[in-house]
Design an enzyme around this catalytic site. Structure first.
Site, PDB file in Angstrom:
ATOM      1  CD  GLU A   1      -2.826   0.929   0.028  1.00 52.35           C
ATOM      2  OE1 GLU A   1      -3.147   1.919  -0.655  1.00 52.35           O
ATOM      3  OE2 GLU A   1      -3.652  -0.069  -0.294  1.00 52.35           O
TER       4      GLU A   1
ATOM      5  CD  GLU B   1      -2.330   5.608  -6.310  1.00 47.28           C
ATOM      6  OE1 GLU B   1      -2.506   6.498  -5.278  1.00 47.28           O
ATOM      7  OE2 GLU B   1      -3.147   4.802  -6.544  1.00 47.28           O
TER       8      GLU B   1
END
Length: 146
Positions: free
Chosen positions: A85, A92
């Site tokens: 994660e 991102e």
């Protein structure tokens, strides 16, 4: 005017580049790492969701008194999902920085990073079924037979 840092993590200027010979202590490295975990927790909804499920997995492990090998599997799954994660968040962020406008390759990078978390989460559900279902079935069977 540039945005002011919101906390001590943002106020630090620890970004190092190739050829930078400045001193970077082990304490600085741990500080940066802990800020990364904090940033992921505070900014990512899915990290918070994973945290809730990790806490439930640990609680259920204690309640069911799972054996040590099962604990190992649960802990590895929690670490894998949290780590992926955070890597997804990093990918991102980097993609958004490098390609602020829509780009097919940027989309592929972001989707693959998110997919890695998805695969780990599904794998963790499979491990949870293997670890928790047998003791739960045993408890339910003993309650039904009582």
């Amino acid at each position: 005017m540039p945005e002011q840092p919101k906390d001590s993590c943002e106020a630090r200027k620890f970004v190092r580049h190739a050829g930078d010979d400045s001193k970077f202590s082990m304490a600085d490295a741990f500080s940066c790492a802990s800020c990364g975990v904090r940033q992921a927790f505070l900014s990512q909804r899915n990290f918070k969701i994973h945290s809730v499920f990790a806490a439930l997995a640990v609680l259920l492990g204690f309640l069911l008194q799972i054996p040590q090998p099962s604990w190992l599997a649960v802990v590895i799954c929690i670490i894998a999902v949290f780590s992926l994660e955070m890597l997804n968040t990093a990918v991102e962020s980097i993609v958004d920085l490098a390609s602020p406008e829509w780009n097919r390759l940027a989309m592929v990078a972001k989707d693959c990073a998110a997919g890695s978390v998805f695969v780990a989460a599904i794998g963790s559900l499979v491990v949870a079924a293997i670890v928790y279902v047998p003791p739960l079935v045993s408890i339910l069977a003993s309650l039904a037979g009582a």
